[in-house]
Design a protein around this motif. Sequence first.
Motif, mmCIF file in Angstrom:
data_model
loop_
_atom_site.group_PDB
_atom_site.id
_atom_site.type_symbol
_atom_site.label_atom_id
_atom_site.label_comp_id
_atom_site.label_asym_id
_atom_site.label_seq_id
_atom_site.Cartn_x
_atom_site.Cartn_y
_atom_site.Cartn_z
ATOM 1 N N UNK A 176 0.868 -1.183 0.000
ATOM 2 C CA UNK A 176 0.000 0.000 0.000
ATOM 3 C C UNK A 176 0.901 1.228 0.000
ATOM 4 N N UNK A 177 0.744 2.090 -0.989
ATOM 5 C CA UNK A 177 1.527 3.332 -1.083
ATOM 6 C C UNK A 177 0.874 4.389 -0.201
ATOM 7 N N UNK A 178 1.674 5.045 0.628
ATOM 8 C CA UNK A 178 1.171 6.061 1.557
ATOM 9 C C UNK A 178 1.874 7.388 1.318
ATOM 10 N N UNK A 179 1.379 8.403 1.982
ATOM 11 C CA UNK A 179 2.032 9.713 1.937
ATOM 12 C C UNK A 179 3.086 9.771 3.038
ATOM 13 N N UNK A 180 4.150 9.024 2.859
ATOM 14 C CA UNK A 180 5.231 8.995 3.819
ATOM 15 C C UNK A 180 5.037 7.925 4.881
ATOM 16 N N UNK A 181 6.117 7.644 5.625
ATOM 17 C CA UNK A 181 6.074 6.618 6.665
ATOM 18 C C UNK A 181 5.130 7.006 7.797
ATOM 19 N N UNK A 182 5.019 8.302 8.075
ATOM 20 C CA UNK A 182 4.173 8.730 9.187
ATOM 21 C C UNK A 182 2.715 8.335 8.966
ATOM 22 N N UNK A 183 2.236 8.482 7.751
ATOM 23 C CA UNK A 183 0.867 8.065 7.449
ATOM 24 C C UNK A 183 0.726 6.555 7.563
ATOM 25 N N UNK A 184 1.784 5.832 7.233
ATOM 26 C CA UNK A 184 1.758 4.375 7.383
ATOM 27 C C UNK A 184 1.593 3.994 8.854
ATOM 28 N N UNK A 185 2.337 4.659 9.744
ATOM 29 C CA UNK A 185 2.195 4.381 11.182
ATOM 30 C C UNK A 185 0.768 4.665 11.648
ATOM 31 N N UNK A 186 0.214 5.783 11.191
ATOM 32 C CA UNK A 186 -1.137 6.160 11.609
ATOM 33 C C UNK A 186 -2.160 5.130 11.145
ATOM 34 N N UNK A 187 -1.995 4.634 9.929
ATOM 35 C CA UNK A 187 -2.926 3.633 9.409
ATOM 36 C C UNK A 187 -2.850 2.344 10.235
ATOM 37 N N UNK A 188 -1.644 1.957 10.624
ATOM 38 C CA UNK A 188 -1.474 0.758 11.455
ATOM 39 C C UNK A 188 -2.181 0.924 12.794
ATOM 40 N N UNK A 189 -1.972 2.057 13.449
ATOM 41 C CA UNK A 189 -2.593 2.248 14.771
ATOM 42 C C UNK A 189 -4.112 2.335 14.659
ATOM 43 N N UNK A 190 -4.614 2.942 13.577
ATOM 44 C CA UNK A 190 -6.065 3.084 13.431
ATOM 45 C C UNK A 190 -6.751 1.742 13.205
ATOM 46 N N UNK A 191 -6.089 0.822 12.521
ATOM 47 C CA UNK A 191 -6.730 -0.448 12.190
ATOM 48 C C UNK A 191 -6.443 -1.564 13.190
ATOM 49 N N UNK A 192 -5.299 -1.503 13.863
ATOM 50 C CA UNK A 192 -4.886 -2.649 14.672
ATOM 51 C C UNK A 192 -4.872 -2.400 16.173
ATOM 52 N N UNK A 193 -5.175 -1.187 16.616
ATOM 53 C CA UNK A 193 -5.121 -0.914 18.053
ATOM 54 C C UNK A 193 -6.378 -0.200 18.529
#
Length: 491
Positions: free
Chosen positions: A195-212
Amino acid sequence: MKRRDAASDWIAEALALRLNPHDTTTLVQQLYCSLKEWIQHGELTAGDALPSSRYLARALGISRNTVLATMDRLLAEGLLIARQGAGLYVANLPTLLTRAELPPPLPVRYSSRGNKLLTLSGTLSHGHRAFAPGVPALDLFPREQWQRLLRRHYYHAEMAWMDYQTSGGLPVLKAALCDYLRLSRAVRCQPEQIVITQGAQQAFELITQLLTDHGDSVWMEEPGYGGAQACFLASGLTVTPIPVDKEGLNPSLAPKNAPAPRLIYVTPSHQYPSGVTMPVPRRLALLEYASRAGSWIIEDDYDSEFRYGTPPTPSLQGLAEQASVIYVGTFSKVLYPGLRLGYLVLPDTLAHDFRRAHARLHREGNYPVQSALAEFITSGHFTRHIARMRAAYRQRQACLRTALTPAVAAGLRLSDGHAGMHLLAELDTIEEEEMLVKRASEAGITLSPLSRYYLSENKRPGLVLGYAGSTESELMNAGEWLSEAWRRLHH
């Protein structure tokens, strides 16, 4: 009728005083702003008639179309009403409060998470100076070549790219990235897992929103990357700092009786900011622990391309099939931060739902840029640029070490610098760290204190010395300054 004529006269006269044909704003804008201000502040009250468009145009010596455009705008905003056969009148509007009548502004009260986030954010810098960590060699980026690619891909952009996208990134970029990661980082993946994101920071946010969920535990390297710390705290997670030793994050040093973490964040190829590399036995132990605890591992592989004298370390993700590892990468370090492109490599079980959530939350797009980047990779420009950067960074690090030779001779301890874009200088006390940071700021030099990368009170003093984004001349000057500042501090 005489009252209306008199009103028309004073409105026309007042507007004539305000109109300036040499102003940079249009006549429509000038007329609109004047009439709106008078209506809102009570000079023109509800029911007052406005002059006809013909009268105003003649009185002001301007086009009637200009007046009509102004009146249409005021009508559209509800400031005027039209009465059939009778002209335009000021609408009945709520009376604006005077400044003295306005209630006091609300006091600023941030949430506890917000206060922690602001503490971690520090002071925003404009541009970078010598020793700024995490900044690539922008002076070496093939700018003209990249701009030619961008122009061509924007010109030939597909019509479908103008619509909302739900693919998790342009398929051709995901395919190119997949091939690169398999060869260079031994990542196990298919394009559908990216999944292409707008930088690593958005990737971290997506992980926390879906998995925590709020309050879940996340293990964080100590010291660790401030961007990830800020994301986890802003998501309401309970961040547990786990000390980093000579082999990276050490699970055996986790607090006793601490809840099993939902997430474990690591930078195993080149720990940030200590610079240590996690060996295979520690990696396998971490994978085993995460499997038993039901934890997801976030592998942040932010600058693994830059190793000097040793071959790249294979990814943690590639060590075991079906491992619960989410691989995060970014183009900010290998190309340039303003590109704002990163990516997730997800286990098969997560990929589809992450694409759905990403499309819903972030409305992915900018496919012409992704298309240009795909060609940049497949044509070989990407690997050639990395090779050039690697050679330059090796030289820049050597230059910095030369400049710091007097300080090292006087006791300054530097990390081995086998990889990455910065060196770590160890200090003896926090007071020493604070003094050097303060003096450097006054001299126009960026010194990042190591203590800032700690969440617990058990902080180690030191300096994170970025060298990648500075020229050799800048590094020599800044390094000589630091050597002299160190000498003065110890004599």
